[in-house]
Design a protein around this motif. Structure first.
Motif, mmCIF file in Angstrom:
data_model
loop_
_atom_site.group_PDB
_atom_site.id
_atom_site.type_symbol
_atom_site.label_atom_id
_atom_site.label_comp_id
_atom_site.label_asym_id
_atom_site.label_seq_id
_atom_site.Cartn_x
_atom_site.Cartn_y
_atom_site.Cartn_z
ATOM 1 N N LYS A 163 0.804 -1.224 0.000
ATOM 2 C CA LYS A 163 0.000 0.000 0.000
ATOM 3 C C LYS A 163 0.840 1.280 0.000
ATOM 4 O O LYS A 163 0.294 2.378 -0.065
ATOM 5 C CB LYS A 163 -0.910 0.006 1.240
ATOM 6 C CG LYS A 163 -2.015 -1.045 1.225
ATOM 7 C CD LYS A 163 -3.090 -0.671 0.235
ATOM 8 C CE LYS A 163 -4.304 -1.564 0.356
ATOM 9 N NZ LYS A 163 -5.384 -1.158 -0.581
ATOM 10 N N SER A 164 2.145 1.152 0.091
ATOM 11 C CA SER A 164 3.018 2.332 0.180
ATOM 12 C C SER A 164 2.937 3.161 -1.098
ATOM 13 O O SER A 164 2.970 2.625 -2.216
ATOM 14 C CB SER A 164 4.465 1.910 0.427
ATOM 15 O OG SER A 164 4.590 1.265 1.678
ATOM 16 N N THR A 165 2.889 4.465 -0.923
ATOM 17 C CA THR A 165 2.790 5.376 -2.069
ATOM 18 C C THR A 165 4.064 6.176 -2.312
ATOM 19 O O THR A 165 4.154 6.911 -3.284
ATOM 20 C CB THR A 165 1.616 6.363 -1.865
ATOM 21 O OG1 THR A 165 1.816 7.079 -0.633
ATOM 22 C CG2 THR A 165 0.287 5.624 -1.812
ATOM 23 N N ASN A 166 5.039 6.043 -1.412
ATOM 24 C CA ASN A 166 6.303 6.760 -1.599
ATOM 25 C C ASN A 166 7.451 5.912 -1.077
ATOM 26 O O ASN A 166 7.251 4.902 -0.399
ATOM 27 C CB ASN A 166 6.283 8.130 -0.917
ATOM 28 C CG ASN A 166 5.955 8.023 0.566
ATOM 29 O OD1 ASN A 166 6.685 7.430 1.351
ATOM 30 N ND2 ASN A 166 4.803 8.596 0.954
ATOM 31 N N TYR A 167 8.666 6.337 -1.413
ATOM 32 C CA TYR A 167 9.861 5.563 -1.074
ATOM 33 C C TYR A 167 10.039 5.419 0.437
ATOM 34 O O TYR A 167 10.364 4.341 0.933
ATOM 35 C CB TYR A 167 11.093 6.227 -1.681
ATOM 36 C CG TYR A 167 12.384 5.512 -1.395
ATOM 37 C CD1 TYR A 167 12.790 4.439 -2.178
ATOM 38 C CD2 TYR A 167 13.207 5.910 -0.337
ATOM 39 C CE1 TYR A 167 13.980 3.768 -1.919
ATOM 40 C CE2 TYR A 167 14.403 5.250 -0.071
ATOM 41 C CZ TYR A 167 14.786 4.174 -0.861
ATOM 42 O OH TYR A 167 15.958 3.527 -0.592
ATOM 43 N N ALA A 168 9.816 6.485 1.188
ATOM 44 C CA ALA A 168 10.049 6.459 2.640
ATOM 45 C C ALA A 168 9.149 5.445 3.332
ATOM 46 O O ALA A 168 9.601 4.677 4.192
ATOM 47 C CB ALA A 168 9.831 7.852 3.225
ATOM 48 N N SER A 169 7.860 5.439 2.977
ATOM 49 C CA SER A 169 6.943 4.510 3.631
ATOM 50 C C SER A 169 7.258 3.067 3.252
ATOM 51 O O SER A 169 7.172 2.159 4.088
ATOM 52 C CB SER A 169 5.494 4.840 3.266
ATOM 53 O OG SER A 169 5.276 4.751 1.879
ATOM 54 N N MET A 170 7.661 2.839 2.007
ATOM 55 C CA MET A 170 8.021 1.483 1.598
ATOM 56 C C MET A 170 9.281 1.019 2.319
ATOM 57 O O MET A 170 9.375 -0.135 2.758
ATOM 58 C CB MET A 170 8.220 1.407 0.085
ATOM 59 C CG MET A 170 8.443 -0.006 -0.430
ATOM 60 S SD MET A 170 8.529 -0.126 -2.236
ATOM 61 C CE MET A 170 6.829 0.241 -2.674
ATOM 62 N N ALA A 171 10.254 1.908 2.466
ATOM 63 C CA ALA A 171 11.484 1.553 3.181
ATOM 64 C C ALA A 171 11.193 1.229 4.640
ATOM 65 O O ALA A 171 11.739 0.267 5.201
ATOM 66 C CB ALA A 171 12.491 2.699 3.084
ATOM 67 N N ALA A 172 10.305 2.008 5.270
ATOM 68 C CA ALA A 172 9.958 1.756 6.673
ATOM 69 C C ALA A 172 9.267 0.408 6.828
ATOM 70 O O ALA A 172 9.582 -0.364 7.747
ATOM 71 C CB ALA A 172 9.058 2.875 7.190
ATOM 72 N N CYS A 173 8.328 0.120 5.941
ATOM 73 C CA CYS A 173 7.618 -1.163 6.025
ATOM 74 C C CYS A 173 8.560 -2.331 5.737
ATOM 75 O O CYS A 173 8.471 -3.385 6.377
ATOM 76 C CB CYS A 173 6.444 -1.178 5.051
ATOM 77 S SG CYS A 173 5.072 -0.117 5.535
ATOM 78 N N ARG A 174 9.464 -2.151 4.770
ATOM 79 C CA ARG A 174 10.446 -3.212 4.476
ATOM 80 C C ARG A 174 11.340 -3.474 5.691
ATOM 81 O O ARG A 174 11.679 -4.620 6.001
ATOM 82 C CB ARG A 174 11.314 -2.802 3.279
ATOM 83 C CG ARG A 174 10.618 -2.800 1.950
ATOM 84 C CD ARG A 174 10.661 -4.130 1.249
ATOM 85 N NE ARG A 174 11.997 -4.493 0.818
ATOM 86 C CZ ARG A 174 12.278 -5.648 0.210
ATOM 87 N NH1 ARG A 174 11.317 -6.531 -0.022
ATOM 88 N NH2 ARG A 174 13.504 -5.938 -0.171
ATOM 89 N N ALA A 175 11.732 -2.404 6.384
ATOM 90 C CA ALA A 175 12.567 -2.562 7.581
ATOM 91 C C ALA A 175 11.830 -3.345 8.654
ATOM 92 O O ALA A 175 12.407 -4.230 9.308
ATOM 93 C CB ALA A 175 12.974 -1.190 8.102
ATOM 94 N N LEU A 176 10.543 -3.057 8.848
ATOM 95 C CA LEU A 176 9.757 -3.765 9.862
ATOM 96 C C LEU A 176 9.543 -5.226 9.482
ATOM 97 O O LEU A 176 9.586 -6.117 10.339
ATOM 98 C CB LEU A 176 8.416 -3.064 10.064
ATOM 99 C CG LEU A 176 8.485 -1.697 10.756
ATOM 100 C CD1 LEU A 176 7.116 -1.027 10.752
ATOM 101 C CD2 LEU A 176 9.003 -1.851 12.192
ATOM 102 N N VAL A 177 9.306 -5.476 8.195
ATOM 103 C CA VAL A 177 9.178 -6.872 7.747
ATOM 104 C C VAL A 177 10.441 -7.642 8.094
ATOM 105 O O VAL A 177 10.392 -8.770 8.600
ATOM 106 C CB VAL A 177 8.921 -6.935 6.227
ATOM 107 C CG1 VAL A 177 9.054 -8.378 5.725
ATOM 108 C CG2 VAL A 177 7.532 -6.423 5.895
ATOM 109 N N SER A 178 11.583 -7.054 7.817
ATOM 110 C CA SER A 178 12.858 -7.711 8.088
ATOM 111 C C SER A 178 13.039 -8.001 9.577
ATOM 112 O O SER A 178 13.522 -9.062 9.975
ATOM 113 C CB SER A 178 14.009 -6.836 7.582
ATOM 114 O OG SER A 178 15.227 -7.517 7.633
ATOM 115 N N LEU A 179 12.632 -7.044 10.411
ATOM 116 C CA LEU A 179 12.721 -7.229 11.859
ATOM 117 C C LEU A 179 11.867 -8.404 12.311
ATOM 118 O O LEU A 179 12.306 -9.238 13.107
ATOM 119 C CB LEU A 179 12.270 -5.955 12.571
ATOM 120 C CG LEU A 179 12.083 -6.033 14.092
ATOM 121 C CD1 LEU A 179 13.418 -6.283 14.785
ATOM 122 C CD2 LEU A 179 11.433 -4.760 14.618
#
Length: 521
Positions: A163-179
């Motif tokens: 659902k991310s619409t910009n790079y920052a939100s996608m990066a944040a969600c990717r970081a949380l997935v990894s965690l």
């Protein structure tokens, strides 16, 4: 008369009293193989083991409790390991999933391809450090609750990525997935140690290590088709669906492997312990030192050298051959995302074939040696197989890099793919042999060993992509084969030779320094 060791120290609650080493025995998790007092098994215990396993020649000796994972039927152990191994695969699989979609993501979010590649590097870095947080929690609450929580939160965050619409939100969600997806990447080693006997450990440790390795090439192989056909955002939706399905499978087929109880339980009680208990199972208070305890293995020379030797091979044979494929081959051969994904087939086939030597054959190697000399060989005997892995990795990397530079632009050349397959074969041999070697040295601390190896591997994997491009530009793609060869020889081959020469003395000294005697020869 038959004399056997007592139940494995893994069955002791940290802080619980041990008849020889006192109350601090299990809590310290010092990382040495502790000699245990020989005791004569009771007749009822012997009868139970003969009925359950058909032999008394078991290491370690399980209790008479059906909830003891060593006493589970083979199908139950294998099914649980399959779930844990697939969960571990999802860590590297998720990180590598977007490799074939870099161009699409860059165009959609309005950023450079180089910035998009950081979405992969970011996850690699977090996959290395996050297990330091999860290991103490799994020690107190058990493996099963941590795995279930991991999948629920990963599913939610993958939906956030979609659902991310910009790079920052996608990066944040990717970081949380990894965690959240990371626990099984490091705890797989302790699950294997908690459920399988020593004589079969390499075979099943190989299942876990193979899945971690396969996650890297299988991600872009599958999602190249997805990106080309339905768009890159479906990568995240498929990852979320996969997390949800695995959560359901864990509910029914993923029992608890952290065994503490030592009393014989009924079948109904065993079922509750394995499947229905989501409470804290270990009342020992948390200590802050537990969260960085695995990093203390930097001072443990045998484990440190094994981790570095393996990680350098993984860096080139897995990370370079995956992350740099779009840069080296996609534009040169004018490939779309789907065609690019097919180039990862070499890594997949090589890894699958390499595991046959690193896992199954590794156990045969050790068991045959034991029968020949009439006693268990030292863990260092297993290292002979790693040299095959080092040589094949070097050969594969030379083929890949040299043939990539020699290939004609615009005309697909399969020789680089063959090179990645040969390197992947060698990498998988090294992965299983060195990981099993490290766990064999310190099975009481298998969890910390797994976390430590994962930390070293992920750190190398995170740093590598930042200098690979500079290396290619400075010395050329073909000449980079010389750099790769030198680094593997210096950081992998030579340290393994040192382990062969001094390893047994080093880890015996670690044990002797604690006043616990030497390691079994």
């Amino acid at each position: 008369m038959i004399f056997c060791t007592m139940a494995s120290p893994d069955h002791l609650t940290p802080g619980a009293s041990h008849p020889k080493f006192g109350s601090d025995y299990a809590e310290k998790e010092i990382g040495a193989i502790f000699p245990e007092p020989a005791v004569l098994l009771s007749e009822s215990h012997k009868s139970y083991l003969i009925e359950r396993h058909g032999t008394l020649d078991l290491d370690p000796i399980p209790s008479m409790d059906p909830a003891d994972p060593y006493n589970w039927p083979s199908w139950k152990k294998s099914t649980n390991l399959g779930l844990v191994a697939f969960h571990a695969c999802m860590g590297t699989f998720t990180a590598a999933a977007i490799i074939c979609a870099y161009e699409d993501i860059a165009e959609d979010l309005g950023v450079s391809i180089q910035r998009v590649s950081y979405l992969t590097s970011l996850q690699i870095a977090i996959l290395g450090g996050a297990p330091l947080f999860w290991k103490p929690l799994s020690h107190r609450f058990g493996r099963r609750p941590i795995f279930l929580l991991s999948l629920v939160l990963s599913c939610a965050c993958n939906i956030g990525c979609a659902k991310s619409t910009n790079y920052a939100s996608m990066a944040a969600c990717r970081a949380l997935v990894s965690l959240f997806i990371s626990p099984a990447m490091a705890l797989g080693s302790v699950v294997v140690t908690e459920t399988f006997f020593k004589h079969e450990r390499a075979r099943y440790m190989g299942v876990w290590t193979l899945m971690v390795t396969l996650g890297v090439p299988v991600g872009p192989f599958i999602f190249g088709f997805v990106t080309q056909r339905v768009g890159y955002r479906w990568i995240y939706w498929i990852l979320a669906i996969t997390n949800a399905v695995e959560f359901i499978l864990y509910i029914f087929f993923g029992p608890e492997t952290r065994y503490i109880g030592a009393d014989v339980q009924s079948r109904s009680s065993a079922f509750k312990t394995e499947y229905l208990s989501l409470r804290r199972i270990d009342p020992t208070p948390f200590k802050m030192t537990e969260f960085w305890h695995p990093l203390t293995l930097f001072t443990n020379i045998p484990v440190m050298l094994a981790a570095i030797a393996y990680s350098m091979v993984f860096l080139f044979a897995s990370v370079l051959n995956s992350v740099e494929v779009p840069q080296l081959l996609q534009s040169k051969f004018e490939l779309n995302a789907q065609q690019l994904g097919l180039l990862f087939l070499g890594l997949i086939i090589g890894s699958l074939l390499g595991e046959q030597l690193g896992g199954f054959m590794s156990d045969m190697w050790m068991n045959t040696r034991a029968r020949k000399i009439g006693r268990k060989p030292t863990p260092e005997f297993r290292l002979w197989l790693s040299y095959i892995g080092f040589l094949l990795t070097i050969a594969g990397m030379v083929i890949f890099l040299v043939c990539t530079e020699q290939a004609t632009a615009g005309k697909l050349d399969v020789r680089p793919v063959v090179g990645t397959g040969v390197a992947a074969f060698g990498n998988q041999v090294v992965t299983t042999v060195l990981t099993t070697y490290a766990v064999d040295l310190y099975p009481q601390d298998a969890g910390s060993v797994g976390v430590f190896i994962n930390f070293i591997r992920s750190t190398w994997g995170f740093i590598g992509p930042f200098w690979f491009t500079s290396m290619f530009e400075s010395v050329g793609i073909a000449n980079s084969a010389g750099v790769v060869t030198a680094l593997i020889v210096g950081a992998s081959f030579i340290p393994t030779m040192l382990l062969h020469w001094k390893g047994n003395r080093w880890h015996s000294k670690n044990t002797d320094s604690l006043g616990l005697g030497g390691i079994e020869k």
